[in-house]
Write a protein that holds these residues in place. Structure first.
Motif: not given
Length: 204
Positions: A98-109, A165-167, A188-195
């Motif tokens: 799961i990506p961070m928003h660019p602004e949040k990434k700058i804040e968290r480093t 697999i979303l993490v 188009g994804a037909t198989q999605v898991e999450a961890v």
């Protein structure tokens, strides 16, 4: 001698064949600290996912770990649960943090989910971009339901049927993961898991 990253006490090391062969992963925390973390081993059924797995519960020890790792920016803690993540994520699926928003990434480093995967030696691919800086824990259920999509497919990315697999680090309401899964399936994804590393009960 290796020291625990949480309590700073020495970690006793005993010779093993795995260590001699160089295939044993060194421990970042001591046995006493390890005992404070409670395994969740939760597997959910959700129509958007083929499977959702959470490894630990959000108890006091995990709350302190997450605060030190994410908010005090102690990147050395990224490897604490590497073995557990490696065991759950090994396989041939495309791992998508799961990506961070660019602004949040700058804040968290640093991108905390990326670092968890790097320390676990898990290859991953960024297929999503976050388009909203919203923090789910600060929103009511009604506000979460009314939100516009949190993610978009990264430009130039082709989405096949999967498996993916979303993490993420923590599952509270599941809103973030459902937004991400929806975008992948619409592409188009037909198989999605999450961890997720952690499962927390949503506050009301």
């Amino acid at each position: 001698m290796n020291h625990c990253l949480l309590c700073e006490q020495p970690i006793a090391a005993f010779p093993t064949w795995s260590g001699l062969l160089g295939i044993e992963h060194k421990k970042d925390i001591c046995d006493d600290c390890s005992k404070n973390f409670q395994h969740a081993d939760i597997i959910d059924d959700d129509p958007l996912f083929d499977r959702i797995t959470s490894i630990y519960t959000y108890n006091d020890a995990m709350r302190e770990y997450l605060h030190q790792y994410k908010f005090l920016q102690d990147i050395a803690l990224a490897g604490v649960f590497a073995n557990e993540l490696r065991a759950v994520l090994k396989g041939k699926a495309t791992v998508v943090p799961i990506p961070m928003h660019p602004e949040k990434k700058i804040e968290r480093t640093f991108a905390h989910v990326d670092e968890l995967l790097k320390r676990a030696g898990i290859p991953f691919t960024h297929l999503l971009e976050k388009v909203d800086t919203a923090v789910m824990g600060e929103k009511s259920k009604e506000e979460r339901l009314a939100m516009r999509p949190l993610f978009t497919i990264k430009p130039g990315t082709s989405i096949g049927p999967g498996p993916y697999i979303l993490v993420d680090d923590i599952f509270t309401t599941g809103t973030t993961l459902r937004h991400a899964a929806t975008v992948l399936r619409e592409a188009g994804a037909t198989q999605v898991e999450a961890v997720t590393l952690i499962r927390a009960e949503p506050s009301h």
